[in-house]
Design a protein around this motif. Structure first.
Motif, PDB file in Angstrom:
ATOM      1  N   ILE A  44       0.845  -1.190  -0.076  1.00  0.00           N
ATOM      2  CA  ILE A  44      -0.138   0.076  -0.160  1.00  0.00           C
ATOM      3  C   ILE A  44       0.874   1.365  -0.017  1.00  0.00           C
ATOM      4  CG2 ILE A  44      -0.232   0.370   2.617  1.00  0.00           C
ATOM      5  CD1 ILE A  44      -3.202   0.983   2.072  1.00  0.00           C
ATOM      6  N   TRP A  45       2.198   1.123   0.297  1.00  0.00           N
ATOM      7  CA  TRP A  45       3.144   2.338   0.358  1.00  0.00           C
ATOM      8  C   TRP A  45       3.335   2.757  -0.998  1.00  0.00           C
ATOM      9  CZ3 TRP A  45       3.874   5.525   4.032  1.00  0.00           C
ATOM     10  CH2 TRP A  45       3.855   5.155   5.377  1.00  0.00           C
ATOM     11  N   SER A  46       3.261   1.973  -1.921  1.00  0.00           N
ATOM     12  CA  SER A  46       3.460   2.646  -3.353  1.00  0.00           C
ATOM     13  C   SER A  46       1.895   3.238  -3.737  1.00  0.00           C
ATOM     14  CB  SER A  46       3.375   1.280  -4.328  1.00  0.00           C
ATOM     15  OG  SER A  46       4.332   0.329  -4.075  1.00  0.00           O
ATOM     16  N   LEU A  47       0.810   3.053  -3.289  1.00  0.00           N
ATOM     17  CA  LEU A  47      -0.292   3.848  -3.592  1.00  0.00           C
ATOM     18  C   LEU A  47      -0.137   5.024  -2.646  1.00  0.00           C
ATOM     19  CD1 LEU A  47      -3.166   4.363  -4.591  1.00  0.00           C
ATOM     20  CD2 LEU A  47      -3.962   2.969  -2.506  1.00  0.00           C
ATOM     21  N   ILE A  48       0.260   5.157  -1.515  1.00  0.00           N
ATOM     22  CA  ILE A  48       0.390   6.242  -0.655  1.00  0.00           C
ATOM     23  C   ILE A  48       1.437   7.422  -1.114  1.00  0.00           C
ATOM     24  CG2 ILE A  48       1.281   7.177   1.653  1.00  0.00           C
ATOM     25  CD1 ILE A  48       0.189   4.445   2.862  1.00  0.00           C
ATOM     26  N   TYR A  49       2.683   6.915  -1.798  1.00  0.00           N
ATOM     27  CA  TYR A  49       3.489   7.520  -2.503  1.00  0.00           C
ATOM     28  C   TYR A  49       2.982   8.182  -3.525  1.00  0.00           C
ATOM     29  CZ  TYR A  49       7.121   5.836   0.799  1.00  0.00           C
ATOM     30  OH  TYR A  49       7.933   5.595   2.005  1.00  0.00           O
ATOM     31  N   GLY A  50       2.345   7.604  -4.446  1.00  0.00           N
ATOM     32  CA  GLY A  50       1.736   8.083  -5.638  1.00  0.00           C
ATOM     33  C   GLY A  50       0.669   8.957  -5.458  1.00  0.00           C
ATOM     34  N   LEU A  51      -0.242   8.774  -4.487  1.00  0.00           N
ATOM     35  CA  LEU A  51      -1.379   9.779  -4.205  1.00  0.00           C
ATOM     36  C   LEU A  51      -0.608  11.083  -3.559  1.00  0.00           C
ATOM     37  CD1 LEU A  51      -3.868   7.495  -2.396  1.00  0.00           C
ATOM     38  CD2 LEU A  51      -4.087   8.716  -4.713  1.00  0.00           C
ATOM     39  N   ALA A  52       0.343  10.991  -2.769  1.00  0.00           N
ATOM     40  CA  ALA A  52       1.227  11.952  -2.334  1.00  0.00           C
ATOM     41  C   ALA A  52       1.742  12.743  -3.434  1.00  0.00           C
ATOM     42  CB  ALA A  52       2.052  11.621  -1.275  1.00  0.00           C
ATOM     43  N   LEU A  53       2.526  12.290  -4.282  1.00  0.00           N
ATOM     44  CA  LEU A  53       2.985  12.907  -5.507  1.00  0.00           C
ATOM     45  C   LEU A  53       2.044  13.760  -6.337  1.00  0.00           C
ATOM     46  CD1 LEU A  53       5.875  13.587  -6.871  1.00  0.00           C
ATOM     47  CD2 LEU A  53       5.822  11.582  -7.838  1.00  0.00           C
ATOM     48  N   ALA A  54       0.805  12.990  -6.601  1.00  0.00           N
ATOM     49  CA  ALA A  54      -0.115  13.618  -7.364  1.00  0.00           C
ATOM     50  C   ALA A  54      -0.727  14.629  -6.829  1.00  0.00           C
ATOM     51  CB  ALA A  54      -0.961  12.426  -7.982  1.00  0.00           C
TER      52      ALA A  54
END
Length: 250
Positions: free
Chosen positions: A56-66
């Protein structure tokens, strides 16, 4: 919340983007340095989620960057300086957490994660209370970013508390009673926070994901842990559906 504060000071947007990149870069640097990864030392805990749950960290990082990019592009991070400030503190905290985890000091990672949990929940509450902006998807992006992050760290902070307890020799990993109490406490905490997020189902979704990971881990090991996790999922889903219906009726 209005977007005025963010529009008039684009430095906040740039600081948000820099912090988002820093938290993504931190685990990469840690991996390249070949030091312990976040979550190391938790394998002895009964209630540690299955390894795949940490993806889920991949999703968290992606959302944060977006979200950071959209904040710069639109000049709107769902609004206030406080909301954007929460995210900056959260992302910098995540980078510090990575560094502290490399030292293998579980009680210290717990303290950092506790701070992250506080600011993540504050951001999620601000986003959930905000009315939809124009375009509406920017508000939903902010809700998703803050909700998913807050939900995951709300679960992770209890896991880190457990590893800290073991590290300080306050309890033994073979003793499951205190871990079951920790799991029940995490579930009650999540229900309490979720009650404050009527317009954001993302917090509950992240906690449910963590609980599913725990179910996969405890299946065949502890019937009581399995029951606690399943009941928690049912209560979170029912609570979220009920709150969403009420929010739509408002």
């Amino acid at each position: 919340m209005t977007s005025t504060d963010v529009h008039t000071d684009r430095r906040l947007g740039w600081a948000l983007l820099a912090a988002a990149i820093a938290q993504i870069a931190a685990p990469v640097v840690q991996a390249l340095a070949d030091v312990s990864q976040p979550g190391d030392g938790s394998d002895d805990l009964l209630i540690t989620p299955a390894g795949w749950a940490f993806s889920i960290w991949s999703l968290i990082y992606g959302l944060a960057l977006a979200h950071a990019v959209v904040t710069l592009w639109k000049g709107d991070g769902v609004g206030s300086r406080r909301f954007v400030g929460d995210f900056i503190a959260l992302y910098l905290g995540a980078a510090v957490w990575i560094a502290v985890s490399a030292a293998g000091i579980s009680w210290a990672t717990f303290l950092v994660l506790a701070f992250m949990t506080v600011v993540a929940i504050d951001a999620a509450r601000l986003a959930a209370r905000a009315r939809l902006h124009d375009p509406a998807w920017t508000t939903w992006l902010a809700r998703a970013t803050s909700g998913v992050y807050a939900g995951w760290v709300s679960a992770a902070v209890f896991l880190n508390l457990g590893t800290g307890v073991i590290e300080l020799d306050l309890a033994q990993p073979a003793q499951h009673g205190w871990q079951l109490a920790l799991l029940a406490g995490a579930a009650l905490f999540a229900l309490g926070v979720n009650a404050q997020l009527p317009r954001s189902p993302f917090y509950a979704a992240a906690v449910v994901w963590a609980l599913i990971g725990i179910i996969a881990s405890v299946a065949g090991e502890s019937t009581l842990a399995l029951v606690i996790a399943i009941v928690a999922i049912v209560l979170l889903v029912v609570q979220t559906v009920w709150q969403s219906k009420r929010a739509l009726a408002d």
